[in-house]
Design an enzyme around this catalytic site. Structure first.
Site, PDB file in Angstrom:
ATOM      1  N   GLY A   1       0.814  -1.202   0.000  1.00 18.36           N
ATOM      2  CA  GLY A   1       0.000   0.000   0.000  1.00 18.36           C
ATOM      3  C   GLY A   1       0.851   1.257   0.000  1.00 18.36           C
ATOM      4  O   GLY A   1       2.082   1.209   0.046  1.00 18.36           O
ATOM      5  N   VAL A   2       0.161   2.391  -0.050  1.00 15.41           N
ATOM      6  CA  VAL A   2       0.833   3.681  -0.110  1.00 15.41           C
ATOM      7  C   VAL A   2       1.136   4.176   1.293  1.00 15.41           C
ATOM      8  O   VAL A   2       0.372   3.953   2.220  1.00 15.41           O
ATOM      9  CB  VAL A   2      -0.059   4.713  -0.840  1.00 15.41           C
ATOM     10  CG1 VAL A   2       0.611   6.067  -0.888  1.00 15.41           C
ATOM     11  CG2 VAL A   2      -0.380   4.228  -2.239  1.00 15.41           C
TER      12      VAL A   2
ATOM     13  N   GLY B   1      -6.944   0.696  -2.501  1.00 13.25           N
ATOM     14  CA  GLY B   1      -6.963  -0.659  -3.054  1.00 13.25           C
ATOM     15  C   GLY B   1      -6.760  -1.737  -2.016  1.00 13.25           C
ATOM     16  O   GLY B   1      -6.696  -2.915  -2.365  1.00 13.25           O
TER      17      GLY B   1
ATOM     18  N   GLU C   1      -0.492  -1.800  -6.877  1.00  9.16           N
ATOM     19  CA  GLU C   1      -1.189  -0.685  -7.494  1.00  9.16           C
ATOM     20  C   GLU C   1      -0.280   0.526  -7.632  1.00  9.16           C
ATOM     21  O   GLU C   1      -0.424   1.318  -8.545  1.00  9.16           O
ATOM     22  CB  GLU C   1      -2.435  -0.310  -6.692  1.00  9.16           C
ATOM     23  CG  GLU C   1      -2.148   0.022  -5.240  1.00  9.16           C
ATOM     24  CD  GLU C   1      -3.406   0.213  -4.425  1.00  9.16           C
ATOM     25  OE1 GLU C   1      -4.509   0.129  -5.001  1.00  9.16           O
ATOM     26  OE2 GLU C   1      -3.288   0.444  -3.212  1.00  9.16           O
TER      27      GLU C   1
ATOM     28  N   SER D   1       4.338   6.049   4.172  1.00  2.00           N
ATOM     29  CA  SER D   1       5.701   5.986   4.678  1.00  2.00           C
ATOM     30  C   SER D   1       5.993   4.668   5.384  1.00  2.00           C
ATOM     31  O   SER D   1       7.103   4.143   5.300  1.00  2.00           O
ATOM     32  CB  SER D   1       5.951   7.154   5.630  1.00  2.00           C
ATOM     33  OG  SER D   1       5.829   8.394   4.950  1.00  2.00           O
ATOM     34  N   VAL D   2       5.003   4.111   6.114  1.00  2.00           N
ATOM     35  CA  VAL D   2       5.240   2.847   6.811  1.00  2.00           C
ATOM     36  C   VAL D   2       5.456   1.730   5.816  1.00  2.00           C
ATOM     37  O   VAL D   2       6.411   0.950   5.923  1.00  2.00           O
ATOM     38  CB  VAL D   2       4.074   2.524   7.767  1.00  2.00           C
ATOM     39  CG1 VAL D   2       4.258   1.138   8.382  1.00  2.00           C
ATOM     40  CG2 VAL D   2       3.971   3.572   8.873  1.00  2.00           C
TER      41      VAL D   2
END
Length: 514
Positions: free
Chosen positions: A274-275, A393, A299, A277-278
């Site tokens: 996923g998007v 997503g 994605e 920083s973590v």
């Protein structure tokens, strides 16, 4: 050509605008924006700050300062400031779909000034195809080039652009003359047939290309071409810290344990991240690991993916979009050619398609805002009410992945907030779709466990030490006083959130002292 173009610009323009039928359709952004009327629906290219329409939205925001109108905005995902900040501040957005990540847009949504549909990213194209939302009056699409055959070559994202172009009444192309020509050849545009007429999507590996190199557009639909040169906005990626490094280490230990059990080998299975920083830090933690020759079917590609390619950890990456820091964005324009045989960008309804995710056996990891002791995950709402960004997503992948992993720090706000609570204030991913939780404290593999077993493991392995005893106390009392398959004391289930609102901390001891 309608716009004024000098000879030097014309020569350069011929390299990127190669379709003869479209060369007389150049207009200004202001003229294009003037065609858009109150109540219309716009399909804008763009996904996580990459490849987004820029010039026409800016012109619409300027119009909004002196005119009273609102439009519905459909995108791939989050957009740059010309849409989700300037258009929001100009109060010209009535409805926003399916994902956003800008504070100004978030403010309009939470105040009720703009409506928002938080939607799985693979679903938007189907809704448009079925006529559930829309119709799309104007598709506004950023392009790196328009080929002789009339294909739009996208820039740094594909997103929902193909379905917007296919279904829109009119198309406006923002031709970005500063976009690298090397984008041409990186895209694989495949649009499924209508449901009930559809065959399988023939992606059997992340490396497969099954479509065309660009988005086919009917020249009759194209009403204007706007020349632009503005680059994408860099993603605000925070460098890894000690705790995100621990999250990465714990995730890698989970992978190692899976290998010891004979469920995978060192190439793992295709990864989705996923998007944020973590998630970027977790990927960064793989750079010095023993894992090699990994495929990515995701994605979004963040900085860490390119670092992993450079280090020989990732051999190929498939996605629908980029989202890069300034450093990587600048270097990507210069060295894009070295990644050409290692990347492909697809429409998001393919990158996020449940059929392909299940077939490839994806290992997905996404970020949780909070989760409860039974594994229900909240990805979107602060204290159950205020929208942050959207589900994106993560649901597409979590429901269909081979292993659905959610990562988060175990606490927030300097220790006043526990990311693991008795009961999630909002649920985006139910316990049925959540396999593994990873925090800086450890990991909990929830597969094959009943709810009571999940609660005990999550508290023991993943909760912050400052909150463990309070979580155990709630759980034990729920078992003793209420019982059942999923024990809850309803009068207390959300009390941690109530206490946070009243006392700025989730610790119940503060409330008890009042």
């Amino acid at each position: 050509m309608k716009g004024k173009v000098d000879d030097t610009v014309a020569n350069e323009l011929n390299k990127v605008l190669r379709c003869e039928a479209l060369k007389d359709k150049i207009v200004t952004a202001e003229e294009a924006a003037s065609w858009i009327e109150d109540g219309m629906s716009l399909g804008l290219s763009g996904f996580t700050l990459s490849g987004d329409a820029k010039a026409v939205p800016l012109a619409l925001a300027e119009r909004g300062k002196t005119e009273d109108f609102k439009v519905n905005v459909f995108t791939g995902a989050s957009m740059g400031p010309n849409v989700d900040e300037l258009m929001a501040n100009a109060d010209v957005i009535n409805l926003r779909v399916p994902y956003q990540g800008n504070p100004a847009m978030r403010g309009k949504i939470n105040s009720g000034d703009s409506f928002y549909i938080d939607q799985h990213l693979s679903h938007t194209a189907e809704w448009i195809r079925q006529g559930v939302i829309g119709p799309v009056d104007y598709a506004i699409i950023e392009a790196a080039a328009i080929t002789e055959e009339g294909y739009i070559i996208p820039t740094g994202s594909v997103g929902n652009s193909p379905i917007f172009v296919q279904e829109a009444k009119h198309v406006i192309i923002e031709l970005n003359v500063n976009a690298p020509m090397e984008f041409e050849g990186l895209h694989d545009i495949y649009i499924p047939d209508a449901q009930n007429q559809r065959k399988e999507i023939p992606v059997y590996s992340a490396t497969d290309k099954i479509g065309t190199p660009g988005i086919k557009v009917d020249p009759e639909k194209v009403v204007g071409i706007v020349l632009t040169e503005q680059g994408d906005i860099p993603s605000p990626i925070v460098p890894p810290d000690e705790e995100t490094q621990e999250i990465a280490n714990n995730l890698l230990n989970f992978f190692r344990d899976e290998i010891k059990l004979g469920r995978m080998d060192e190439t793992l299975m295709p990864l989705q991240s996923g998007v944020g920083s973590v998630a970027n830090a977790v990927l960064d933690g793989m750079r010095t690991s023993e894992f090699k020759d990994i495929e990515v079917y995701s994605e979004v590609l963040q900085d860490a993916i390119f670092d992993l390619i450079d280090d020989g950890v990732v051999k190929f990456a498939s996605a629908t979009s980029l989202t890069l820091s300034k450093k990587r964005l600048d270097s990507f324009k210069d060295d894009i050619s070295k990644y050409r045989d290692k990347l492909v960008f697809r429409p998001q309804e393919i990158s996020n398609h449940p059929e392909v995710i299940r077939r490839l056996g994806i290992i997905s990891f996404n970020t949780a805002l909070e989760l409860d002791i039974y594994g229900n995950v909240n990805s979107t709402h602060v204290s159950g009410t205020r929208m942050m960004n959207g589900i994106g997503g993560s649901g597409d992948f979590a429901r269909n992945a081979r292993i659905a992993i959610f990562v988060t720090k175990s606490y927030a706000k300097g220790g006043d907030v526990s990311s693991i609570v008795p009961f999630s204030s909002h649920v985006d991913h139910t316990e049925h779709d959540v396999d593994v939780i990873v925090t800086e404290q450890g990991y909990a593999d929830l597969r094959g466990l009943a709810p009571r077993q999940k609660a005990e493991l999550l508290i023991e392995n993943c909760a912050h030490p400052d909150f463990k005893e309070e979580l155990r106390d709630y759980y034990n009392r729920a078992v003793e006083q209420v019982g059942g398959q999923t024990p809850h004391i309803l009068e207390e289930a959300l009390s941690w959130h109530v206490n946070l609102a009243k006392n700025k901390t989730m610790h119940k001891t503060v409330e008890a002292q009042k």
